[in-house]
Design an enzyme around this catalytic site. Structure first.
Site, PDB file in Angstrom:
ATOM      1  CG  ASP A  10      86.647 -51.385  20.146  1.00 31.79           C
ATOM      2  OD1 ASP A  10      86.169 -51.367  18.971  1.00 31.79           O
ATOM      3  OD2 ASP A  10      87.109 -52.360  20.482  1.00 31.79           O
ATOM      4  CE  LYS A 115      87.272 -54.155  17.589  1.00 34.67           C
ATOM      5  NZ  LYS A 115      87.226 -54.602  18.918  1.00 34.67           N
ATOM      6  CE  LYS A 118      90.337 -59.523  24.773  1.00 36.93           C
ATOM      7  NZ  LYS A 118      89.230 -60.308  24.973  1.00 36.93           N
ATOM      8  CB  CYS A 148      90.792 -53.518  21.017  1.00 37.42           C
ATOM      9  SG  CYS A 148      89.089 -54.670  21.735  1.00 37.42           S
ATOM     10  CD  GLN A 188     112.201 -57.713  17.954  1.00 34.30           C
ATOM     11  OE1 GLN A 188     112.578 -58.905  17.384  1.00 34.30           O
ATOM     12  NE2 GLN A 188     111.016 -57.822  18.332  1.00 34.30           N
TER      13      GLN A 188
HETATM   14  C1  C5J Z   1      89.180 -53.043  23.851  1.00 31.41           C
HETATM   15  C2  C5J Z   1      88.772 -54.506  25.828  1.00 31.41           C
HETATM   16  N1  C5J Z   1      88.361 -52.326  23.028  1.00 31.41           N
HETATM   17  N2  C5J Z   1      89.739 -53.722  26.504  1.00 31.41           N
HETATM   18  N3  C5J Z   1      88.299 -53.960  24.777  1.00 31.41           N
HETATM   19  O1  C5J Z   1      90.361 -52.832  24.176  1.00 31.41           O
HETATM   20  O2  C5J Z   1      88.181 -55.218  26.283  1.00 31.41           O
END
Ligand code: C5J
Length: 210
Positions: A10, A115, A118, A148, A188
């Site tokens: 993104d 998409k 997220k 995301c 972990q």
């Molecule tokens: C992403 C959002 N890409 N923060 N979207 O992280 O809404």
């Protein structure tokens, strides 16, 4: 490299530039803009090594039929998803704000995944595309770290992919959320995946082990 993909999440104008979705939520976009050179450095090294690249874009159909009301109506943004803003309709496919920033524009042969959510696997062909290429290792970069990027990395982890997040190739509007996410993912015994600096990854790409 034959089994690895670079997944850039993104890096769109709507998140990274003033006037977009991220800014409409009251966020300062400066920390997101600051990672573009690091992402570009890894992207160039990855391309030079002949690796497969995936770019994702978050966005919705013009009629918003794939945007749950809970996502659109939440909070008090100055612009909601689908509203007209300085870069066109916010988070709508095909609008100027939906496009990837010019510095990181996909090139021929790279996969672009649109998409609505997220996670990069939710309602997308990503799993089928990766499986058809025999890919088992994913290197993540992009924004935002705790939204995301983290969701996509957790989805990938559940599907059996080995995951690595590039520390300086990801950013959040909230630096403390980025730090917490890196800590959660790697705690972990790397329960979700590993992290590394872009310089380490670029060095490794220059000297691949057989
Ligand atoms: C992403 C959002 N890409 N923060 N979207 O992280 O809404």
């Amino acid at each position: 490299m034959a089994h690895a993909a670079l997944v850039i999440i993104d890096m769109q104008r709507d998140f990274v530039e003033p006037g977009g979705f991220g800014a409409s939520l009251g966020n300062d976009v400066t920390p997101l803009q600051a990672i573009i050179p690091a992402i570009r450095g890894v992207l160039q090294a990855w391309r030079a090594a002949g690796g497969f690249v995936v770019h994702t874009r978050e966005g919705h159909l013009p009629d918003l039929s794939d945007c749950p009301p809970a996502k659109r109506e939440r909070g008090h943004p100055s612009l909601r998803i689908g509203d007209a803003g300085p870069m066109g309709r916010v988070l709508v496919i095909g609008e100027p704000g939906h496009s990837i920033v010019p510095e990181l524009m996909p090139i021929e042969g790279e996969l672009v995944i649109d998409k609505p959510g997220k996670g990069a696997f939710y309602r997308t062909p990503l799993q089928a595309e990766l499986q058809s290429r025999g890919i088992t290792q994913l290197v993540f970069m992009g924004v935002t770290t705790e939204v995301c990027v983290q969701t996509s990395m957790r989805e990938a982890n559940d599907r059996g992919y080995e995951c690595l997040l590039v520390e300086d190739g990801t950013a959040s509007y909230f630096p403390e959320f980025k730090a917490a996410t890196l800590a959660m993912l790697t705690a972990q015994g790397a329960i979700v995946g590993w992290t590394a600096a872009s310089a380490e990854l670029i060095e490794a790409l220059r000297h691949p082990t057989p």
